[in-house]
Scaffold this active site. Sequence first.
Site, PDB file in Angstrom:
ATOM      1  N   GLY A 169      13.791 -10.961  29.550  1.00 55.79           N
ATOM      2  CA  GLY A 169      13.736 -11.246  30.983  1.00 55.79           C
ATOM      3  C   GLY A 169      14.910 -10.589  31.686  1.00 55.79           C
ATOM      4  O   GLY A 169      15.502  -9.629  31.191  1.00 55.79           O
ATOM      5  N   SER A 170      15.260 -11.137  32.840  1.00 57.80           N
ATOM      6  CA  SER A 170      16.339 -10.548  33.642  1.00 57.80           C
ATOM      7  C   SER A 170      17.704 -10.859  33.031  1.00 57.80           C
ATOM      8  O   SER A 170      17.848 -11.795  32.239  1.00 57.80           O
ATOM      9  CB  SER A 170      16.290 -11.125  35.056  1.00 57.80           C
ATOM     10  OG  SER A 170      16.628 -12.506  35.007  1.00 57.80           O
ATOM     11  N   GLU A 193      16.911  -9.561  25.243  1.00 58.87           N
ATOM     12  CA  GLU A 193      16.395  -8.253  25.645  1.00 58.87           C
ATOM     13  C   GLU A 193      16.211  -8.341  27.147  1.00 58.87           C
ATOM     14  O   GLU A 193      15.229  -8.884  27.641  1.00 58.87           O
ATOM     15  CB  GLU A 193      15.091  -7.986  24.904  1.00 58.87           C
ATOM     16  CG  GLU A 193      14.757  -6.523  24.802  1.00 58.87           C
ATOM     17  CD  GLU A 193      13.696  -6.142  25.801  1.00 58.87           C
ATOM     18  OE1 GLU A 193      14.088  -5.582  26.849  1.00 58.87           O
ATOM     19  OE2 GLU A 193      12.521  -6.406  25.556  1.00 58.87           O
ATOM     20  N   GLY A 236      19.310 -14.139  31.221  1.00 61.93           N
ATOM     21  CA  GLY A 236      19.980 -13.995  29.929  1.00 61.93           C
ATOM     22  C   GLY A 236      21.320 -14.712  29.878  1.00 61.93           C
ATOM     23  O   GLY A 236      21.699 -15.274  28.847  1.00 61.93           O
ATOM     24  N   CYS A 289      11.098  -2.820  30.967  1.00 55.92           N
ATOM     25  CA  CYS A 289      12.560  -2.819  30.835  1.00 55.92           C
ATOM     26  C   CYS A 289      13.044  -1.398  30.636  1.00 55.92           C
ATOM     27  O   CYS A 289      14.169  -1.057  30.978  1.00 55.92           O
ATOM     28  CB  CYS A 289      12.998  -3.629  29.618  1.00 55.92           C
ATOM     29  SG  CYS A 289      12.354  -5.260  29.619  1.00 55.92           S
TER      30      CYS A 289
HETATM   31  C1  UN1 Z   1       9.799  -4.330  27.779  1.00 52.45           C
HETATM   32  O1  UN1 Z   1       9.637  -3.708  28.822  1.00 52.45           O
HETATM   33  O2  UN1 Z   1      10.166  -5.523  27.793  1.00 52.45           O
HETATM   34  O3  UN1 Z   1       9.542   0.891  24.812  1.00 52.45           O
HETATM   35  C2  UN1 Z   1       9.501  -3.795  26.448  1.00 52.45           C
HETATM   36  C3  UN1 Z   1       8.716   0.405  25.561  1.00 52.45           C
HETATM   37  C4  UN1 Z   1       7.818  -0.669  25.011  1.00 52.45           C
HETATM   38  C5  UN1 Z   1       8.457  -2.007  25.108  1.00 52.45           C
HETATM   39  C6  UN1 Z   1       9.025  -2.373  26.445  1.00 52.45           C
HETATM   40  N1  UN1 Z   1       7.525  -0.375  23.639  1.00 52.45           N
HETATM   41  O4  UN1 Z   1       8.583   0.765  26.711  1.00 52.45           O
END
Ligand code: UN1
Length: 522
Positions: free
Chosen positions: A253-254, A275, A258, A309
């Site tokens: 998440g954000s 993450e 976190g 992300c």
């Molecule tokens: C995410 O955005 O939380 O590498 C994960 C990537 C994907 C996973 C992204 N395999 O863009």
Amino acid sequence: MPKATAPAAPKSNANASALLKSLGIQAVNAGVFDGEWSGSGQRLASYSPNDGRLLAEVRTATPAEYERAIERARAAFHQWRTVPAPKRGEVVRQLGNALRAVKAELGMLVTLEAGKILAEGQGEVQEMIDICDFATGLSRQLYGLTIASERPEHRMMEQWHPLGVAGIISAFNFPVAVWAWNAALAAVCGDATVWKPSSLTPLTAIATTRIAERVCRDNGVDPALFTLLIGDGATVGERLLNDGRLPLISATGSSKMGVRVAEAVGRRFGRTILELGGNNAVIVAPSASLELAERAILFGAVGTAGQRCTSTRRLIVHESVRAALVQRLMAAYAQVVIGDPARPRTLMGPLINAAGVADMQAALAEARAQGAEVLYGGEPLGGAKYPGGCYVRPAIVAARHDLKIVHTETFAPILYVMSYRDFAEALAWQNEVPQGLSSALFTTDVREAEQFLSGRGSDCGIANVNLGTSGAEIGGAFGGEKETGGGRESGSDAWKAYMRRQTATVNYGSGLPLSQGIQFGS
Ligand code: UN1
């Protein structure tokens, strides 16, 4: 590998409800699974961002249901940890096969509920299948070390034991894949998991848990191994963070979220895998193939409507090729088909909700106020072609590297472009943001490539040369540094976070020599 065929786009409510039904989703669904389905808390509605339609409702967890679910997950763990790891791997292999069988349908549900285009919805399920395969192999490779003992007739070793019940908190943008990264590894490691999915994507979580339930039942395994707890932050989220019965919380998440997770779990000495946010840059050097760079940036910045992300948020391009690359990008952006993600030609679906659109607009206004210039797009899209109020045109923004907004992660398709003069400057800019997830360099100069990958190069958890920032394979460890949280999920040796390390020494002699040569008594 057989190619899955995508189901026909559910143009009508009737088609959509047939798809939901095939995955076990009803009009109102129990949102708790701990061996049985329950949920007598508040109702949660799941709307499709594609057109605003109500997909189905979910009954969320009450505090009492939370309590029972954690106890059931613990009981499942106590039994599961005694199953030999390769046998655990066999169950995960079957989970992968069960997912293969519904790849098209589950992928379509991801498209309906999260707004991801068909190819990405299916790709998400493929990512689940891949991690199940990986975890199955891993189940025979949970290796420890033997270590040379300094004491005579002593054997020293390191072994890995199951850890306990792991909490998984996942985000809307990878509504099922991130669960699988955690749950498949945790399962072969001998752990049970408790999953709190995003409240924006509860139906994909229910459909996935139904599949896991079936695989467990077919194998005579307590299905509370894959416990599901849908509910709000106060009832489920905060409880998970503060629950001493959960030795590990893996949260996506954000960065703001976190901090909360790290504080609460840290206070009770629990472990976290975090993450969090990214602010990923692509550097394009003068020697780069602009064609490759263009395609990678397009996928990275516009793919998933900029809601990964790992999405590309900054373009740091050498001044000599800036005009040519920006021109290419504007032409490519103009070709992007925006609209219903269930249509095969669509490349960009909606943002997840109206708040996402508002955040994007606010960021663009802020960028303008800080002196940046919007070169392309950025506006919300409405009218009959774009129902539901979540569609936008992706934006390209000319900005200075040090603007506050450029250092902020906005979960939307905004690409900030800045031009550099020398490579050291580009590297410094790439590293100057608070986040540290993914990074990419396009160059054919081997010295630049090696500098980028060296210890004084990219400070991110992921560093790519001549490919984009997003779309990592499951085989590598996934995660990043600084405000990205430092956690690693998925491949490599990320499994170690789901296990308890034990250093064990055996004395097979008849004396009791002490380490460090200490003599104690006679
Ligand atoms: C995410 O955005 O939380 O590498 C994960 C990537 C994907 C996973 C992204 N395999 O863009």
